[in-house]
Design an enzyme around this catalytic site. Structure first.
Site, mmCIF file in Angstrom:
data_model
loop_
_atom_site.group_PDB
_atom_site.id
_atom_site.type_symbol
_atom_site.label_atom_id
_atom_site.label_comp_id
_atom_site.label_asym_id
_atom_site.label_seq_id
_atom_site.Cartn_x
_atom_site.Cartn_y
_atom_site.Cartn_z
ATOM 1 N N ASP A 213 14.105 4.275 20.871
ATOM 2 C CA ASP A 213 13.932 3.195 19.904
ATOM 3 C C ASP A 213 14.937 2.061 20.146
ATOM 4 O O ASP A 213 16.117 2.321 20.435
ATOM 5 C CB ASP A 213 14.166 3.789 18.507
ATOM 6 C CG ASP A 213 13.757 2.863 17.393
ATOM 7 O OD1 ASP A 213 12.566 2.565 17.285
ATOM 8 O OD2 ASP A 213 14.642 2.432 16.622
ATOM 9 N N GLU A 266 20.018 16.703 34.070
ATOM 10 C CA GLU A 266 20.615 18.046 34.003
ATOM 11 C C GLU A 266 19.521 19.089 33.809
ATOM 12 O O GLU A 266 19.750 20.281 33.980
ATOM 13 C CB GLU A 266 21.573 18.135 32.797
ATOM 14 C CG GLU A 266 22.828 17.306 32.929
ATOM 15 C CD GLU A 266 23.563 17.206 31.586
ATOM 16 O OE1 GLU A 266 23.294 18.008 30.666
ATOM 17 O OE2 GLU A 266 24.389 16.281 31.467
HETATM 18 C C1 BGC Z 1 10.440 0.990 15.579
HETATM 19 C C2 BGC Z 1 10.230 0.532 14.172
HETATM 20 C C3 BGC Z 1 11.522 0.763 13.410
HETATM 21 C C4 BGC Z 1 12.691 0.083 14.114
HETATM 22 C C5 BGC Z 1 14.009 0.510 13.582
HETATM 23 C C6 BGC Z 1 11.471 0.025 16.074
HETATM 24 O O1 BGC Z 1 11.248 -0.898 16.884
HETATM 25 O O2 BGC Z 1 9.295 0.976 16.374
HETATM 26 O O3 BGC Z 1 9.157 1.165 13.555
HETATM 27 O O4 BGC Z 1 11.396 0.251 12.125
HETATM 28 O O5 BGC Z 1 12.699 0.324 15.504
HETATM 29 O O6 BGC Z 1 14.329 1.794 13.994
#
Ligand code: BGC
Length: 510
Positions: A213, A266
């Site tokens: 993310d 790993e």
């Molecule tokens: C995810 C979102 C989320 C954000 C914060 C992103 O880009 O896809 O859904 O709200 O990161 O974690």
């Protein structure tokens, strides 16, 4: 050109948003047992990798992207043992599984942050990015921070600064996304070690990799220098008030990609790292293919999302130009990772006014291009956005920042400000609850009207397209050779049988 190499070079990814995929216990919220029960759909369609959006412990203020325990499962989604079963059941069907790791931040309710915010000298004091403010507030207004934020950094959403006031410590903490998502301090060796161990923990459980993310924002300038101002205050192409030179895609972040790659290596079985990263194609390429400061090549992430398709223009010229650019920047052995929709951005079908014929063209393009295609749950049946007024939003962004926008305006926007609209329940059949949940249960978000076809759905033109009248759900389209879903199935099988489609070169591109 060959079809060989590690599995991830030849895969197709199906994204499941757990809250909306399948509700096994009738509480209106999707869960892990629901996903397990629905795995046959994923494998029968011919997808090869499952990416599951976060289901870890979380207060769910951002529906899982605000984690309060990275090693456990939120009770509404199931148990730790369900997560283990999900991995083993997916593997039993020959599917690979990727979990979604939110490494940039935690929930403000994570015990680490609760401790961190409590004083300036607790053991977790330096686990988040805390800093004194600058002098600068003329008047101390009640309820307002007595100092100005440490610098001019802005959050991803631009509408707010990237800093929040911590009353107990009388300092500011950084929150790149939303205020309840404080950024971890990856410059603290303890944080780095703990986060790497969390990755190892799930790799040990058998996951085949991670979607990472907002990976491009994890490392920030060590000296917290303000970002340079933009010459123009507001530019429509990238609406950043400042050039995010010190907060996005900084050199240390590329090193982090390399460090994480070492952790993945790993483990046996070619575990894969797929970054959610934003930037120009040249910058994105540095995540996968780059040299370190001494000029040595150092492997980084395996794949990075190329997000331009999320805002496609339905024109051959547009796609030719876009694909041409990526072919140039991501030549073999690099691989483009294309995506047409996800849980944050408008459904593909809605971008073409619900027109299934165009959705078919887009599916054909996506699944015949070199690289790794990603499909979001519901895309295969042509689900459209379900209009939900901003004022009724569950999405924290829409609730906090956009609920003042008049409906007449928000309705007309191609970019959807309320992410709920793309997160409505997966449409399995045309019963009440769409087969997502029991017919007498109210799902956490309403079922889209397109589940019934174009009847009464102003988002979908009343075309002669008979399959649409059957409904945009799995049961209606299953076995119907004219349906979008069967087209996806066919394309996936043709892709699997023909390495040229997955890794063949393209020529005659401008
Ligand atoms: C995810 C979102 C989320 C954000 C914060 C992103 O880009 O896809 O859904 O709200 O990161 O974690």
């Amino acid at each position: 050109m060959s079809g060989s190499g590690p599995w991830w070079r030849n895969t197709t990814i199906y994204q499941v948003y757990p809250r909306s995929f399948s509700d096994s216990n009738g509480d209106g919220i999707g869960d892990l047992p629901g996903i397990i029960e629905s795995l046959d759909h994923v494998s029968d369609m011919g997808f090869e990798t499952l990416w599951v959006s976060p289901f870890f412990s979380s207060p769910q203020e951002d529906f899982g992207y605000d984690v309060s325990d990275f090693r456990d499962v939120a009770p509404e989604y199931g148990t730790f043992s369900d997560a283990q079963t999900l991995i083993s059941e997916a593997h039993r069907r020959g599917l690979k599984v990727m979990f979604d790791m939110v490494f940039n931040h935690t929930s403000a309710e994570h015990p680490w942050f609760v401790e961190s915010r409590s004083s300036r000298d607790n053991p977790k004091a330096d686990w988040y990015i805390w800093h004194d403010g600058r002098p600068g507030r003329l008047r101390r207004l009640p309820g307002r921070a007595p100092t100005a934020p440490p610098n001019n950094w802005r959050s991803v959403l631009q509408v707010r600064k990237a800093w929040e006031w911590g009353r107990e410590r009388q300092q500011w903490y950084m929150a790149t996304f939303l205020p309840f998502q404080p950024d971890l301090n990856w410059r603290n060796p303890e944080v780095r070690a703990e986060m790497m161990d969390i990755a190892r923990f799930w790799l040990d459980q058998g996951v085949d990799g991670f979607r990472l993310d907002i990976f491009h924002m994890i490392m920030k300038d060590e000296r917290l220098r303000s970002n340079p101002r933009r010459p123009k205050l507001f530019e429509l192409d990238t609406p950043h008030l400042n050039t995010p030179e010190h907060t996005v895609n900084i050199d240390d972040n590329f090193e982090l990609a390399g460090d994480l790659r070492e952790v993945a290596e790993e483990f046996d079985g070619d575990r894969v790292l797929l970054g959610e990263v934003f930037g120009s194609p040249q910058v994105l390429r540095r995540y996968v293919n780059r040299a370190d400061a001494a000029g040595r090549r150092r492997p980084g992430l395996h794949l990075v999302f190329l997000f331009d398709f999320l805002a496609y223009k339905y024109s051959a010229k547009w796609f030719e130009r876009c694909i041409g650019r990526y072919e140039k920047e991501f030549p073999d052995p690099l691989l483009p990772t294309y995506v047409l929709e996800n849980h944050d951005r408008s459904r593909t079908a809605s971008r073409v006014g619900g027109d299934l014929r165009k959705a078919r063209v887009l599916a054909t393009l996506l699944l015949t291009l070199r690289g790794v295609p990603t499909v979001y749950n519901g895309q295969e049946v042509g689900m459209t956005n379900t209009y939900i007024p901003l004022r009724q939003a569950m999405d924290p962004i829409a609730r906090r920042y956009f609920s003042w926008i008049p409906e007449t305006i928000s309705k007309r926007m191609t970019e959807r400000l309320n992410r709920d609209e793309m997160r409505t329940p997966m449409q399995w059949d045309n019963t009440a609850g769409a087969g997502f949940t029991d017919p007498d249960v109210e799902p956490w978000l309403p079922v889209g009207p397109d589940n019934e076809g174009n009847r009464g759905n102003e988002d979908i033109p009343d075309t002669e397209d008979s399959q649409d009248r059957g409904g945009r759900n799995v049961a209606a389209q299953q076995g119907d050779p004219a349906s979008l879903m069967e087209l996806y199935r066919n394309l996936l099988s043709i892709r699997k049988a023909n390495p040229a489609l997955r890794c063949g070169s393209l020529s005659h591109l401008g």
